[in-house]
Write a protein that holds these residues in place. Structure first.
Motif, PDB file in Angstrom:
ATOM      1  N   ALA A  24       0.828  -1.202   0.000  1.00 23.09           N
ATOM      2  CA  ALA A  24       0.000   0.000   0.000  1.00 23.09           C
ATOM      3  C   ALA A  24       0.861   1.251   0.000  1.00 23.09           C
ATOM      4  O   ALA A  24       1.797   1.368   0.790  1.00 23.09           O
ATOM      5  CB  ALA A  24      -0.926   0.010   1.214  1.00 23.09           C
ATOM      6  N   GLY A  58      -7.437  -6.305  -1.276  1.00 26.93           N
ATOM      7  CA  GLY A  58      -7.598  -5.069  -0.503  1.00 26.93           C
ATOM      8  C   GLY A  58      -7.533  -5.323   0.994  1.00 26.93           C
ATOM      9  O   GLY A  58      -6.893  -4.560   1.734  1.00 26.93           O
ATOM     10  N   ALA A  61      -3.913  -5.758   2.014  1.00 26.49           N
ATOM     11  CA  ALA A  61      -3.176  -4.496   2.150  1.00 26.49           C
ATOM     12  C   ALA A  61      -3.553  -3.777   3.446  1.00 26.49           C
ATOM     13  O   ALA A  61      -2.681  -3.245   4.138  1.00 26.49           O
ATOM     14  CB  ALA A  61      -3.438  -3.600   0.944  1.00 26.49           C
ATOM     15  N   VAL A  62      -4.833  -3.782   3.794  1.00 25.55           N
ATOM     16  CA  VAL A  62      -5.294  -3.142   5.034  1.00 25.55           C
ATOM     17  C   VAL A  62      -4.701  -3.861   6.241  1.00 25.55           C
ATOM     18  O   VAL A  62      -4.180  -3.219   7.168  1.00 25.55           O
ATOM     19  CB  VAL A  62      -6.841  -3.125   5.078  1.00 25.55           C
ATOM     20  CG1 VAL A  62      -7.343  -2.730   6.462  1.00 25.55           C
ATOM     21  CG2 VAL A  62      -7.398  -2.190   4.011  1.00 25.55           C
ATOM     22  N   THR A  65      -0.859  -3.331   6.519  1.00 25.96           N
ATOM     23  CA  THR A  65      -0.539  -1.965   6.955  1.00 25.96           C
ATOM     24  C   THR A  65      -0.755  -1.835   8.462  1.00 25.96           C
ATOM     25  O   THR A  65       0.096  -1.278   9.162  1.00 25.96           O
ATOM     26  CB  THR A  65      -1.386  -0.934   6.187  1.00 25.96           C
ATOM     27  OG1 THR A  65      -1.114  -1.065   4.789  1.00 25.96           O
ATOM     28  CG2 THR A  65      -1.062   0.484   6.636  1.00 25.96           C
ATOM     29  N   GLU A  74      -7.911   3.057   4.478  1.00 24.29           N
ATOM     30  CA  GLU A  74      -8.983   2.800   3.519  1.00 24.29           C
ATOM     31  C   GLU A  74      -8.350   2.778   2.138  1.00 24.29           C
ATOM     32  O   GLU A  74      -7.585   3.686   1.782  1.00 24.29           O
ATOM     33  CB  GLU A  74     -10.020   3.921   3.606  1.00 24.29           C
ATOM     34  CG  GLU A  74     -11.078   3.849   2.538  1.00 24.29           C
ATOM     35  CD  GLU A  74     -12.017   5.051   2.582  1.00 24.29           C
ATOM     36  OE1 GLU A  74     -13.225   4.822   2.443  1.00 24.29           O
ATOM     37  OE2 GLU A  74     -11.542   6.194   2.748  1.00 24.29           O
ATOM     38  N   ILE A  75      -8.663   1.763   1.364  1.00 24.37           N
ATOM     39  CA  ILE A  75      -8.143   1.656  -0.002  1.00 24.37           C
ATOM     40  C   ILE A  75      -8.896   2.641  -0.881  1.00 24.37           C
ATOM     41  O   ILE A  75     -10.127   2.695  -0.867  1.00 24.37           O
ATOM     42  CB  ILE A  75      -8.294   0.211  -0.536  1.00 24.37           C
ATOM     43  CG1 ILE A  75      -7.559  -0.783   0.367  1.00 24.37           C
ATOM     44  CG2 ILE A  75      -7.802   0.124  -1.980  1.00 24.37           C
ATOM     45  CD1 ILE A  75      -6.088  -0.541   0.549  1.00 24.37           C
ATOM     46  N   THR A  76      -8.137   3.418  -1.667  1.00 29.72           N
ATOM     47  CA  THR A  76      -8.746   4.446  -2.514  1.00 29.72           C
ATOM     48  C   THR A  76      -8.433   4.274  -3.997  1.00 29.72           C
ATOM     49  O   THR A  76      -8.996   4.989  -4.822  1.00 29.72           O
ATOM     50  CB  THR A  76      -8.287   5.854  -2.079  1.00 29.72           C
ATOM     51  OG1 THR A  76      -6.867   5.931  -2.194  1.00 29.72           O
ATOM     52  CG2 THR A  76      -8.715   6.143  -0.642  1.00 29.72           C
ATOM     53  N   LEU A 104      -1.677  -1.018  -3.942  1.00 29.85           N
ATOM     54  CA  LEU A 104      -2.890  -0.222  -3.827  1.00 29.85           C
ATOM     55  C   LEU A 104      -2.593   1.137  -3.213  1.00 29.85           C
ATOM     56  O   LEU A 104      -1.621   1.293  -2.472  1.00 29.85           O
ATOM     57  CB  LEU A 104      -3.913  -0.975  -2.973  1.00 29.85           C
ATOM     58  CG  LEU A 104      -4.320  -2.338  -3.541  1.00 29.85           C
ATOM     59  CD1 LEU A 104      -5.089  -3.143  -2.512  1.00 29.85           C
ATOM     60  CD2 LEU A 104      -5.127  -2.168  -4.810  1.00 29.85           C
ATOM     61  N   ALA A 106      -3.874   4.090  -0.633  1.00 28.27           N
ATOM     62  CA  ALA A 106      -4.702   4.122   0.568  1.00 28.27           C
ATOM     63  C   ALA A 106      -4.526   5.447   1.303  1.00 28.27           C
ATOM     64  O   ALA A 106      -3.549   6.171   1.088  1.00 28.27           O
ATOM     65  CB  ALA A 106      -4.325   2.963   1.492  1.00 28.27           C
TER      66      ALA A 106
END
Length: 155
Positions: A24, A58, A61-62, A65, A74-76, A104, A106
């Motif tokens: 991320a 996703g 990645a969250v 992190t 939050e993935i953006t 991703l 974030a």
């Protein structure tokens, strides 16, 4: 566990595993990027790691992190996909992993910045400050792709 990265190196060991992973690029409201200094190679890196059964890329990645930095995100968006078969990670247990990573974009939503057993430093950096930090080429490539802002990259 120690890790060594090889990228397009003819002396690299042959891969014996392929594992989906996520990283991320976490950017705060001031435009700074979140990095952690890895305990396995001493280099600065984006938070990330291998995907677990039952989770989406996703969610991976969250989770990574949070585990590595203490922050919830939050993935953006999508920075890119990275699948160079010439990029392998050799671990001291004999695993040689071919890269297969989705990076991703974030934004932080909470938590408290902290280190983990995978990192011994965690901090925010302006994009210009990142240029002088020691990091493996594949991480620098992801950050460069994010900085270029040209949309998702496939490598």
């Amino acid at each position: 566990m120690a890790r060594r990265d090889y990228e397009d190196d003819p002396e690299a060991p042959k891969a014996n595993s392929l594992v989906p992973a996520a990283s991320a690029v976490v950017v705060d409201d001031g435009g700074r990027i979140l990095l952690h200094r890895r305990s396995d190679n001493g280099m600065w890196a984006l938070p990330g790691g291998k995907m677990e059964l039952g989770e989406s890329i996703g969610e991976c990645a969250v989770r990574e992190t949070l585990e590595e930095t203490g922050l919830t995100v939050e993935i953006t968006g999508l920075v890119g996909t990275y699948t160079n078969p010439g990029h392998v990670f050799a671990y001291d247990d004999g695993e040689v992993r071919q890269e297969f990573s989705i990076c991703l974009l974030a934004r932080p939503t909470g938590g408290t910045l902290r280190t983990s057993d995978e990192s011994f430093e965690v901090d925010w950096f302006t994009p210009d400050e990142v240029d002088d930090l020691p990091m493996v080429p594949s991480i620098r490539k992801r950050i460069s792709d994010w900085r270029a802002g040209s949309g998702p990259v496939v490598r």
